[in-house]
Scaffold this active site. Structure first.
Site, PDB file in Angstrom:
ATOM      1  N   ASN A  13      -7.302  -2.443  14.426  1.00  0.00           N
ATOM      2  CA  ASN A  13      -8.777  -2.772  14.175  1.00  0.00           C
ATOM      3  C   ASN A  13      -8.901  -3.993  13.407  1.00  0.00           C
ATOM      4  OD1 ASN A  13      -8.068  -1.669  11.678  1.00  0.00           O
ATOM      5  ND2 ASN A  13      -9.245  -0.074  11.745  1.00  0.00           N
ATOM      6  N   GLU A  37      -9.488  -1.560   5.506  1.00  0.00           N
ATOM      7  CA  GLU A  37     -10.206  -1.551   6.690  1.00  0.00           C
ATOM      8  C   GLU A  37     -11.503  -2.590   7.042  1.00  0.00           C
ATOM      9  OE1 GLU A  37      -8.608   0.489   8.875  1.00  0.00           O
ATOM     10  OE2 GLU A  37      -8.064   2.185   8.197  1.00  0.00           O
ATOM     11  N   HIS A  61      -7.137  -4.249  10.462  1.00  0.00           N
ATOM     12  CA  HIS A  61      -6.851  -4.283   8.964  1.00  0.00           C
ATOM     13  C   HIS A  61      -5.389  -4.833   8.584  1.00  0.00           C
ATOM     14  CE1 HIS A  61      -4.834   0.019   9.895  1.00  0.00           C
ATOM     15  NE2 HIS A  61      -3.641  -0.771   9.348  1.00  0.00           N
ATOM     16  N   ASP A 114       0.797  -1.199   0.166  1.00  0.00           N
ATOM     17  CA  ASP A 114      -0.074   0.121  -0.026  1.00  0.00           C
ATOM     18  C   ASP A 114       0.954   1.199   0.037  1.00  0.00           C
ATOM     19  OD1 ASP A 114       0.838  -0.246   2.598  1.00  0.00           O
ATOM     20  OD2 ASP A 114      -1.014  -0.383   3.341  1.00  0.00           O
TER      21      ASP A 114
HETATM   22  C1  GLP Z   1      -0.390   0.598   8.672  1.00  0.00           C
HETATM   23  C2  GLP Z   1      -0.247  -0.074   7.243  1.00  0.00           C
HETATM   24  C3  GLP Z   1      -0.259  -1.538   7.773  1.00  0.00           C
HETATM   25  C4  GLP Z   1       0.456  -2.051   9.011  1.00  0.00           C
HETATM   26  C5  GLP Z   1      -0.217  -1.221  10.034  1.00  0.00           C
HETATM   27  C6  GLP Z   1       0.243  -1.525  11.362  1.00  0.00           C
HETATM   28  O1  GLP Z   1      -1.636   1.281   8.682  1.00  0.00           O
HETATM   29  N1  GLP Z   1      -0.912   0.300   6.190  1.00  0.00           N
HETATM   30  O2  GLP Z   1       0.369  -2.433   6.644  1.00  0.00           O
HETATM   31  O3  GLP Z   1       0.162  -3.294   9.275  1.00  0.00           O
HETATM   32  O4  GLP Z   1      -0.332  -0.013   9.940  1.00  0.00           O
HETATM   33  O5  GLP Z   1       1.370  -0.593  11.856  1.00  0.00           O
HETATM   34  P1  GLP Z   1       2.390  -0.972  13.147  1.00  0.00           P
HETATM   35  O6  GLP Z   1       3.279  -1.893  12.430  1.00  0.00           O
HETATM   36  O7  GLP Z   1       3.196   0.383  12.874  1.00  0.00           O
HETATM   37  O8  GLP Z   1       1.593  -1.032  14.179  1.00  0.00           O
END
Ligand code: GLP
Length: 237
Positions: free
Chosen positions: A129, A136, A131, A63
């Site tokens: 959440n 989402e 995702h 993404d």
């Molecule tokens: C973002 C990314 C995800 C990631 C998530 C968790 O929103 N789009 O790919 O897994 O955050 O992030 P973190 O690893 O910093 O908790």
């Protein structure tokens, strides 16, 4: 899904690294699906400190925020350059182009890249959440790459990386759940108590769009690497 509960993100990184090394050395890692966020950093540090060679491998990222480019220090392109690509050259690195304003064109371009380069191993983190990528809650399990709106909770969670919450982009391009499910092998990492509810819903509640990661229950080869805090709400460990 196969669950490994580890002590911390160093132990998680070591485990992930060993799986990736084995796939690479056995010629089963030609297309590497990559994720951003704080979670995979220990894995990328472990990989980039090693002698693994990715010069014959193509990478495809999950993404990218819409509205910021590779030179913006909070773009996922910048993150990947910083933590991985500047240290390990690949045959090619693909990410969605956050500066492309024609969403239909960009999603079609990205879907064609994924179709031409079927993903062998996909790395995933997970949002609080549930995702995955930026899919989402409520996202269809049938989606390919799409322009998506970020939820308020994700904007708040990601605000810690921006100067202010108003600077967090509201939209992103994200591989869809169907694109993620097309990867042959998936390794999902989760660390910390903030992920405990999502890990419980992903593994122990029937698949539902309420928890996008629960779609992974229908995939034949998923490895979940979670620390004790992220695994705290699981009944079966
Ligand atoms: C973002 C990314 C995800 C990631 C998530 C968790 O929103 N789009 O790919 O897994 O955050 O992030 P973190 O690893 O910093 O908790």
């Amino acid at each position: 899904m196969k669950l490994f509960v580890v002590k911390d993100n160093q132990e998680g990184a070591e485990l992930g690294y060993n799986i990736i090394r084995e796939e690479l050395e056995n010629g089963r890692l030609n297309v590497f699906g990559l994720a951003t966020g704080s979670t995979p950093i220990s894995l990328y540090d472990r990989i980039t400190a090693s002698d693994l060679d990715f010069t014959n491998v193509v990478s495809i990222n999950l993404d990218e925020y819409i509205g910021i480019g590779a030179d913006h220090d909070q773009s996922y392109h910048y993150f990947m350059n910083e933590h991985f690509f500047s240290k390990k050259p690949f045959k090619a690195n693909y990410l969605p182009n956050g500066l492309e304003t024609d969403a239909a064109k960009e999603c079609a371009r990205y879907n064609a890249i994924i179709a031409e380069n079927p993903i062998d191993v996909q790395i995933l983190g997970i949002g609080e959440n549930g995702h995955i990528g930026f899919n989402e809650p409520g996202a269809s399990f049938d989606s390919l790459t799409e322009k998506v709106s970020l939820t308020e909770s994700t904007i708040e969670a990601n605000a810690r990386n921006f100067a202010s919450i108003d600077d967090v982009p509201r939209y992103a391009y994200s591989m869809g759940i169907k694109s993620i499910m097309s990867a042959k092998k998936i390794i999902l990492f989760a660390y910390g108590e903030k992920k405990a509810d999502a890990i419980h819903a992903m593994l122990e509640v029937a698949p539902s769009t309420d928890c996008p990661a629960s779609a992974l229950q229908n995939h034949a080869d998923v490895i979940v690497i979670a620390d004790e805090k992220a695994a705290a709400k699981l009944t079966n460990k």
